[in-house]
Design a protein around this motif. Structure first.
Motif, short mmCIF file in Angstrom:
data_model
loop_
_atom_site.label_atom_id
_atom_site.label_comp_id
_atom_site.label_asym_id
_atom_site.label_seq_id
_atom_site.Cartn_x
_atom_site.Cartn_y
_atom_site.Cartn_z
N LYS A 1 35.34 22.71 45.55
CA LYS A 1 35.00 21.92 46.74
C LYS A 1 33.49 21.79 46.90
O LYS A 1 32.76 22.78 46.91
N LEU A 2 33.06 20.55 47.04
CA LEU A 2 31.65 20.24 47.21
C LEU A 2 31.31 20.18 48.69
O LEU A 2 32.14 19.78 49.50
N TYR A 3 30.08 20.55 49.04
CA TYR A 3 29.64 20.37 50.43
C TYR A 3 29.27 18.91 50.67
O TYR A 3 28.81 18.22 49.76
N GLU A 4 29.44 18.51 51.90
CA GLU A 4 29.16 17.12 52.29
C GLU A 4 27.71 16.75 52.00
O GLU A 4 26.78 17.54 52.21
N GLY A 5 27.54 15.55 51.50
CA GLY A 5 26.19 15.03 51.25
C GLY A 5 25.60 15.49 49.93
O GLY A 5 24.46 15.14 49.60
N GLN A 6 26.35 16.25 49.14
CA GLN A 6 25.81 16.82 47.90
C GLN A 6 26.32 16.11 46.64
O GLN A 6 26.14 16.61 45.53
N GLU A 7 26.96 14.96 46.84
CA GLU A 7 27.55 14.24 45.70
C GLU A 7 26.52 13.92 44.62
O GLU A 7 26.74 14.18 43.43
N LYS A 8 25.40 13.35 45.04
CA LYS A 8 24.38 12.96 44.04
C LYS A 8 23.74 14.17 43.40
O LYS A 8 23.43 14.18 42.21
N ASP B 1 24.64 30.93 40.63
CA ASP B 1 23.64 31.16 41.67
C ASP B 1 22.93 29.85 42.02
O ASP B 1 22.69 29.55 43.20
N TYR B 2 22.62 29.09 40.97
CA TYR B 2 21.91 27.82 41.14
C TYR B 2 22.75 26.81 41.91
O TYR B 2 22.23 26.02 42.72
N MET B 3 24.06 26.82 41.69
CA MET B 3 24.95 25.82 42.29
C MET B 3 25.47 26.23 43.68
O MET B 3 26.08 25.42 44.39
N ALA B 4 25.23 27.47 44.07
CA ALA B 4 25.89 28.02 45.27
C ALA B 4 25.50 27.32 46.56
O ALA B 4 26.23 27.40 47.56
N ASP B 5 24.36 26.63 46.56
CA ASP B 5 23.93 26.00 47.81
C ASP B 5 24.63 24.66 48.07
O ASP B 5 24.49 24.11 49.16
N ILE B 6 25.35 24.13 47.09
CA ILE B 6 25.94 22.81 47.30
C ILE B 6 27.47 22.78 47.20
O ILE B 6 28.07 21.72 47.31
N MET B 7 28.09 23.94 47.01
CA MET B 7 29.56 23.95 46.91
C MET B 7 30.13 25.25 47.46
O MET B 7 29.42 26.24 47.62
N GLU B 8 31.42 25.24 47.74
CA GLU B 8 32.08 26.43 48.26
C GLU B 8 32.12 27.51 47.20
O GLU B 8 32.55 27.27 46.07
N THR B 9 31.68 28.70 47.58
CA THR B 9 31.61 29.80 46.61
C THR B 9 32.23 31.06 47.21
O THR B 9 32.38 31.20 48.42
N ASN B 10 32.54 31.98 46.30
CA ASN B 10 32.97 33.32 46.67
C ASN B 10 31.74 34.20 46.90
O ASN B 10 30.61 33.77 46.61
N PRO B 11 31.94 35.44 47.40
CA PRO B 11 30.79 36.31 47.67
C PRO B 11 29.89 36.54 46.44
O PRO B 11 28.69 36.75 46.58
N ASP B 12 30.46 36.47 45.23
CA ASP B 12 29.64 36.67 44.01
C ASP B 12 29.04 35.35 43.51
O ASP B 12 28.53 35.30 42.39
N ASN B 13 29.10 34.33 44.32
CA ASN B 13 28.56 33.00 44.00
C ASN B 13 29.40 32.21 42.99
O ASN B 13 29.03 31.09 42.63
N SER B 14 30.49 32.77 42.52
CA SER B 14 31.39 31.95 41.69
C SER B 14 31.99 30.86 42.57
O SER B 14 32.21 31.08 43.77
N PRO B 15 32.23 29.67 42.01
CA PRO B 15 32.83 28.64 42.84
C PRO B 15 34.26 29.01 43.25
O PRO B 15 34.96 29.66 42.49
N VAL B 16 34.64 28.63 44.44
CA VAL B 16 36.04 28.76 44.84
C VAL B 16 36.81 27.76 43.99
O VAL B 16 36.64 26.54 44.14
N ALA B 17 37.60 28.27 43.06
CA ALA B 17 38.32 27.41 42.11
C ALA B 17 39.80 27.75 42.17
O ALA B 17 40.19 28.91 42.02
#
Lengths: 103, 103
Positions: A8-15, A77-93
């Protein structure tokens, strides 16, 4: 073996998501190939901001080891600011169930 | 060329959808291949009942012609009771945007 999953991506982060992936680090490309991943595509559902991942992997165990590499953790870690992540910064997949395949 | 799309299953039809696809008509398999489709996978998102389709096609124009074949329309008619469809019984299918690809 084929895996499908959603993230899941955060809103406004598509580009920004697409921009970062267009410039995927060479070390990440190497990691994906070394751990048996290929023909990897990510799709965006603009309605819901779900990301749909499709990847072909050689082996589940080998592929899961790739997640534990330093380069992969750095990418998370780099991607964690623009998508839903778990506490270890892995994406919620969330894994999707394969219900049909035709070669 | 790769296409990703989503469709929607009706509640309680998970097993029936998979059952029908496990027995996909040989004429449908032939149609898919004749119109340039291959490596076709459909995933189910159990949370939302969305179906995610992934297919590799030779050519957009050729592939779209396959939709107009008698066998494909018969398949759509057959599937219309278990998934969201348009007035012509084609599945409601929303194209997803490819945001990343790695061979």
């Amino acid at each position: 073996m084929i895996r499908g999953f959603k993230m899941k991506l955060y809103e406004g982060q598509e580009k920004e998501y697409e921009y970062r992936h267009n410039q995927l680090w060479p070390e990440m490309i190497d990691m994906i190939h070394e751990y048996g991943g290929k023909n990897y595509t990510i799709f965006l559902d603009k309605e819901t901001l779900n990301l749909f991942g499709y990847i072909e992997i050689e082996d589940e165990e080998l592929w899961s080891q790739g997640a534990d590499t330093a380069i992969n953790r750095k990418w998370w870690d780099y991607m964690a600011d623009i998508m839903e992540t778990n506490p270890d910064n892995s994406p919620v997949a969330i894994d999707l169930k394969t219900v049909f395949h035709l070669d």
